[in-house]
Write a protein that holds these residues in place. Structure first.
Motif, PDB file in Angstrom:
ATOM      1  N   THR A  99     -12.865   8.448  31.280  1.00  0.00           N
ATOM      2  CA  THR A  99     -11.605   9.181  31.197  1.00  0.00           C
ATOM      3  C   THR A  99     -11.283   9.778  32.561  1.00  0.00           C
ATOM      4  OG1 THR A  99     -12.723  11.215  30.464  1.00  0.00           O
ATOM      5  CG2 THR A  99     -11.937   9.726  28.757  1.00  0.00           C
ATOM      6  N   ALA A 191      -4.078   3.196  30.160  1.00  0.00           N
ATOM      7  CA  ALA A 191      -5.298   2.950  29.392  1.00  0.00           C
ATOM      8  C   ALA A 191      -5.565   1.457  29.361  1.00  0.00           C
ATOM      9  CB  ALA A 191      -5.184   3.493  27.969  1.00  0.00           C
ATOM     10  N   THR A 200      -9.256   5.473  30.268  1.00  0.00           N
ATOM     11  CA  THR A 200      -7.968   6.145  30.110  1.00  0.00           C
ATOM     12  C   THR A 200      -7.729   7.064  31.298  1.00  0.00           C
ATOM     13  OG1 THR A 200      -8.847   8.058  28.885  1.00  0.00           O
ATOM     14  CG2 THR A 200      -8.209   6.117  27.594  1.00  0.00           C
TER      15      THR A 200
END
Length: 219
Positions: A99, A191, A200
């Protein structure tokens, strides 16, 4: 999602010490690792923090690379000895979820940074792509998921109306043929999925929505 202060002291979930497999290792050298741990607790999934080489044991089936500062994380991955076992894990085709900074660590190419870290995700990623003025914002988008056993991109479903939270995040400048776009917002790819690699530009771990983490645990 506000994380309980008890996570400052937690190194693993209660069931992780007894597990011989099925544990998610969360890179915890810097960044938003506590939020991912709290999300996995909500899902009843065992986890442990990865702070040093010895933390990466045979119980680790999947890895989360959290948001934070990618250059700092890259240096600490080397100094802690965690780079090699995580790199081997990724090369073996095992699940990994990056992330924000984690997306940068996974990318094969960075278009505004000479560094390359794991170089596993077939994409060109732009660090701090939104700049300071637009560094933090929210959006809501649908997210497409793919079957990791079909490299040509067989769809498995759509996660509808997922809340996207960006904090000075990157976006995908270019995507190669190995990776599939899961989500776009404002015309930017934010993403990607490549087999069992998820990445993401936003932070699902700081929302109350567990659906992306649920999908990752199924990969």
């Amino acid at each position: 999602m506000v994380v309980d202060v008890s996570y400052i002291l937690k190194e693993h979930s209660e069931d992780a010490t007894q597990a011989s497999s099925g544990v998610t290792g969360i890179l915890a050298v810097q960044g938003a690792f506590a939020e991912h741990a709290a999300m996995l607790d909500r899902l009843g999934a065992p986890w442990k923090l990865l702070r040093a080489r010895e933390d990466f044991d045979e119980s680790i089936d999947r890895v989360i690379l959290p948001g934070g500062e990618s250059t700092t994380q890259g240096k600490l991955l080397r100094s802690t000895g965690l780079f090699d076992p995580i790199n081997e894990h990724i090369k073996a085709g095992r699940p990994v979820f990056g992330t924000c900074a984690g997306m940068i660590l996974l990318a094969e190419r960075l278009d505004n940074d000479p560094n390359v870290y794991f170089g596993a995700l077939d994409a060109t990623v732009r660090r701090n792509a939104y700049g300071r003025q637009l560094g933090s914002f929210t959006a809501t988008e649908n997210i497409t998921t793919f079957n990791p056993d079909f490299p040509d991109g067989k769809l498995t479903g759509i996660i509808k109306a997922f809340p996207l939270v960006f904090i000075r995040g990157p976006f995908v400048a270019e995507v190669g043929p190995k990776a599939h776009v899961m989500c776009e917002t404002n015309g930017n790819m934010v993403a990607l999925q490549q087999d069992r690699i998820l990445a993401t530009a936003f932070h699902p771990e700081i929302t109350s929505d567990t659906r992306i983490h649920e999908f990752f645990l199924q990969c």
